[in-house]
Design a protein around this motif. Structure first.
Motif, mmCIF file in Angstrom:
data_model
loop_
_atom_site.group_PDB
_atom_site.id
_atom_site.type_symbol
_atom_site.label_atom_id
_atom_site.label_comp_id
_atom_site.label_asym_id
_atom_site.label_seq_id
_atom_site.Cartn_x
_atom_site.Cartn_y
_atom_site.Cartn_z
ATOM 1 N N UNK A 99 10.282 -13.378 5.852
ATOM 2 C CA UNK A 99 9.251 -14.177 6.497
ATOM 3 C C UNK A 99 7.982 -13.348 6.548
ATOM 4 N N UNK A 100 6.935 -13.885 5.992
ATOM 5 C CA UNK A 100 5.668 -13.185 6.065
ATOM 6 C C UNK A 100 5.033 -13.480 7.408
ATOM 7 N N UNK A 101 4.347 -12.515 7.941
ATOM 8 C CA UNK A 101 3.806 -12.703 9.276
ATOM 9 C C UNK A 101 2.646 -13.685 9.316
ATOM 10 N N UNK A 102 2.020 -13.914 8.147
ATOM 11 C CA UNK A 102 0.849 -14.791 8.178
ATOM 12 C C UNK A 102 1.140 -16.185 7.626
ATOM 13 N N UNK A 103 1.811 -16.241 6.509
ATOM 14 C CA UNK A 103 2.059 -17.518 5.859
ATOM 15 C C UNK A 103 3.561 -17.675 5.721
ATOM 16 N N UNK A 160 14.800 -7.060 9.935
ATOM 17 C CA UNK A 160 14.411 -5.861 9.194
ATOM 18 C C UNK A 160 12.912 -5.971 8.907
ATOM 19 N N UNK A 161 12.207 -4.907 9.202
ATOM 20 C CA UNK A 161 10.775 -4.870 8.946
ATOM 21 C C UNK A 161 10.574 -4.080 7.655
ATOM 22 N N UNK A 162 10.083 -4.766 6.635
ATOM 23 C CA UNK A 162 9.863 -4.111 5.342
ATOM 24 C C UNK A 162 8.378 -3.818 5.184
ATOM 25 N N UNK A 163 8.037 -2.552 5.147
ATOM 26 C CA UNK A 163 6.630 -2.185 5.002
ATOM 27 C C UNK A 163 6.381 -1.774 3.554
ATOM 28 N N UNK A 164 5.537 -2.546 2.887
ATOM 29 C CA UNK A 164 5.272 -2.325 1.460
ATOM 30 C C UNK A 164 3.860 -1.761 1.307
ATOM 31 N N UNK A 165 3.718 -0.705 0.516
ATOM 32 C CA UNK A 165 2.394 -0.119 0.282
ATOM 33 C C UNK A 165 1.940 -0.406 -1.140
ATOM 34 N N UNK A 166 0.797 -1.034 -1.278
ATOM 35 C CA UNK A 166 0.257 -1.265 -2.619
ATOM 36 C C UNK A 166 -0.384 0.036 -3.098
ATOM 37 N N UNK A 167 0.059 0.505 -4.268
ATOM 38 C CA UNK A 167 -0.467 1.776 -4.802
ATOM 39 C C UNK A 167 -1.900 1.628 -5.309
ATOM 40 N N UNK A 168 -2.298 0.379 -5.619
ATOM 41 C CA UNK A 168 -3.625 0.149 -6.191
ATOM 42 C C UNK A 168 -4.694 0.121 -5.092
ATOM 43 N N UNK A 169 -4.542 -0.788 -4.140
ATOM 44 C CA UNK A 169 -5.592 -0.935 -3.119
ATOM 45 C C UNK A 169 -5.243 -0.236 -1.807
ATOM 46 N N UNK A 212 3.501 -6.220 5.513
ATOM 47 C CA UNK A 212 4.750 -6.194 6.280
ATOM 48 C C UNK A 212 5.472 -7.529 6.122
ATOM 49 N N UNK A 213 6.740 -7.444 5.762
ATOM 50 C CA UNK A 213 7.565 -8.646 5.599
ATOM 51 C C UNK A 213 8.785 -8.511 6.501
ATOM 52 N N UNK A 225 -4.376 -8.476 -5.969
ATOM 53 C CA UNK A 225 -3.859 -9.309 -7.079
ATOM 54 C C UNK A 225 -3.403 -8.465 -8.274
ATOM 55 N N UNK A 226 -3.158 -7.182 -8.051
ATOM 56 C CA UNK A 226 -2.689 -6.317 -9.149
ATOM 57 C C UNK A 226 -1.196 -6.046 -8.990
ATOM 58 N N UNK A 227 -0.567 -5.791 -10.132
ATOM 59 C CA UNK A 227 0.857 -5.452 -10.101
ATOM 60 C C UNK A 227 1.032 -3.940 -10.093
ATOM 61 N N UNK A 228 1.965 -3.492 -9.272
ATOM 62 C CA UNK A 228 2.282 -2.057 -9.303
ATOM 63 C C UNK A 228 3.689 -1.848 -8.755
ATOM 64 N N UNK A 229 4.198 -0.648 -8.938
ATOM 65 C CA UNK A 229 5.491 -0.322 -8.343
ATOM 66 C C UNK A 229 5.220 0.162 -6.926
ATOM 67 N N UNK A 230 5.649 -0.639 -5.963
ATOM 68 C CA UNK A 230 5.251 -0.355 -4.577
ATOM 69 C C UNK A 230 6.405 0.192 -3.752
ATOM 70 N N UNK A 231 6.157 1.305 -3.040
ATOM 71 C CA UNK A 231 7.213 1.827 -2.164
ATOM 72 C C UNK A 231 7.421 0.920 -0.937
ATOM 73 N N UNK A 232 8.667 0.781 -0.554
ATOM 74 C CA UNK A 232 9.019 -0.058 0.599
ATOM 75 C C UNK A 232 9.771 0.782 1.611
ATOM 76 N N UNK A 233 9.420 0.620 2.858
ATOM 77 C CA UNK A 233 10.150 1.314 3.923
ATOM 78 C C UNK A 233 10.777 0.258 4.833
#
Ligand code: ZN
Ligand code: ZN
Length: 396
Positions: free
Chosen positions: A33-37, A206-215, A220-221, A266-274
């Motif tokens: 579940x996304x916190x915004x949409x 579960x709180x999944x924190x994803x970091x975009x490597x680009x921006x 948080x999901x 809007x970019x694709x990258x390999x993003x670390x998730x905690x």
């Protein structure tokens, strides 16, 4: 916002929930579940839904969620883990298995050792002759015969033909289906004021924190569910058995989403998730996924040690300590997925320091949870609700 499918496919916490064949029934309704949409994931497709009015939104956990859920007066009375307070004090007894119903019997036994569930059953009565909960109470809990019947389980699922195929089914599927029926009777209970009881008792987040490597943006999901699936780990080279705590810790290990599609840049990258455990549930229900797929489904029979005491502090979002005590397990004996036998080990209703084995119609009063190394479903209760006799010693 559209969430990229590939990205979610790589989400390790969701991946096997959607690919394990035996978990096809009652998949989590809102796995992430996304916190915004709000998005819903149906058969692998992401369907974006417009934001609804605040009052109409499905209740989800947020960073404030724990307190709101756990301190709700409508459910507080359910949390005490004390059978002596129940109106009726049920004796331990088995359930007669006419053929292939050990998968259902073991789950009914496990849940019949959860005081909150028994309280809900005691409060419930209705006019439906096929009602699972009425019949559970009448033909098993209140039945004075040595062993109860299980015919009512099949009867309750007759209309939708679930569990009526004349074959051994999966205990995890049965557990989810039974919880679904319990959820339904709670809607009619005025004391519960429309609460979703499965969430109140078993719900975790579960709180999944994803970091975009680009921006460098942080997303948080939240992932909410009631039965936590943990996977078997690769065989330890030393030959020692893994503990269930290690299996759970693996679920909360840092990971990467390959090809994550960032909503911000809007970019694709390999993003670390905690991933971290935001809401530690009142009752922790763990499902050990023992399946492997190598052209065909195989069972991983490696033993798993059950920690008698389990603290989730190193998995929790805020590092808070929540200590759980082992209360029961469903065990699967046998080396293949389609055959074998399920039985249950649970904390005795009469003496909380004692475990009993409930194997179809057989009851054995002195069980040792150390022997439950082939467990498939494991039930833990927050230690604060369990009477502490001081006799128990931590196994690990
Ligand atoms: Zn009923
Ligand atoms: Zn980005």
């Amino acid at each position: 916002m559209t969430v990229n499918n590939e990205g979610w496919g790589a989400f390790k916490t969701n991946k096997w929930l959607f690919t394990t064949p035996s978990s096809s029934y009652a998949r989590p309704r809102t796995p992430v579940q996304n916190s915004k949409v709000s998005e819903s994931q149906i058969n692998g497709k992401i369907v974006e839904t417009p934001p609804t009015r605040r009052a109409d939104r499905p209740r989800t956990l947020s960073d404030r969620g724990n307190e709101i859920l756990d301190n709700h007066e409508a459910v507080q009375h359910l949390y005490a883990w004390n059978f002596s307070e129940l109106r009726e004090n049920y004796t331990e007894k088995g359930i007669h298995n006419p053929s292939i119903y050990c998968y259902a019997i073991s789950c009914v036994q496990l849940l019949s050792h959860v005081p909150a569930i028994v309280r809900l059953l005691q409060d419930h009565r209705c006019q439906d002759p096929a009602c699972l909960c009425c019949n559970w109470k009448k033909y098993f809990l209140q039945n004075t015969n040595h062993a109860g019947s299980i015919a009512w389980f099949r009867e309750a699922f007759k209309k939708d033909k679930k569990f009526n195929q004349g074959r051994q089914e999966d205990a995890h599927d049965a557990l989810l289906a039974i919880l679904g029926k319990v959820e339904k009777i709670c809607v009619a209970n005025p004391r519960l004021k429309g609460r979703k009881i499965a969430d109140d008792l078993f719900g975790y987040s579960i709180r999944n924190e994803v970091h975009c490597r680009v921006c460098k943006n942080k997303h948080v999901y939240y992932e909410n569910n009631t039965v936590m699936t943990v996977r078997m780990l690769k065989k330890d080279p030393s030959g020692r058995n893994h503990s269930i705590k290690e299996l759970m810790q693996h679920l909360f290990a840092d990971t990467t989403i390959y090809g994550y599609n960032c909503a911000n840049c809007k970019k694709k990258s390999d993003a670390p998730v905690k991933p971290t455990l935001l809401r530690a549930p009142q009752i922790l229900l763990l499902h050990i996924s023992r399946f492997s797929f190598d052209g065909w489904g195989k069972k991983i029979s490696r033993p798993v040690t059950l920690n008698e005491t389990l603290d989730v502090a190193n998995m929790a979002t805020a590092g808070a300590s929540t200590v759980y005590k082992l209360c029961g397990a469903v065990i699967h004996g046998g080396t293949t997925l389609d055959y074998g036998h399920y039985w249950c080990v649970a904390r005795s209703r009469k003496r909380e320091t004692q475990f009993v084995t409930l194997n179809d119609s057989q009851v054995s009063q002195h069980a040792n949870p150390r022997d439950a190394t082939q467990s498939y479903i494991v039930l833990y209760r927050r230690a604060e609700h369990l009477v502490d006799s001081g006799i128990e010693k931590s196994m690990i």
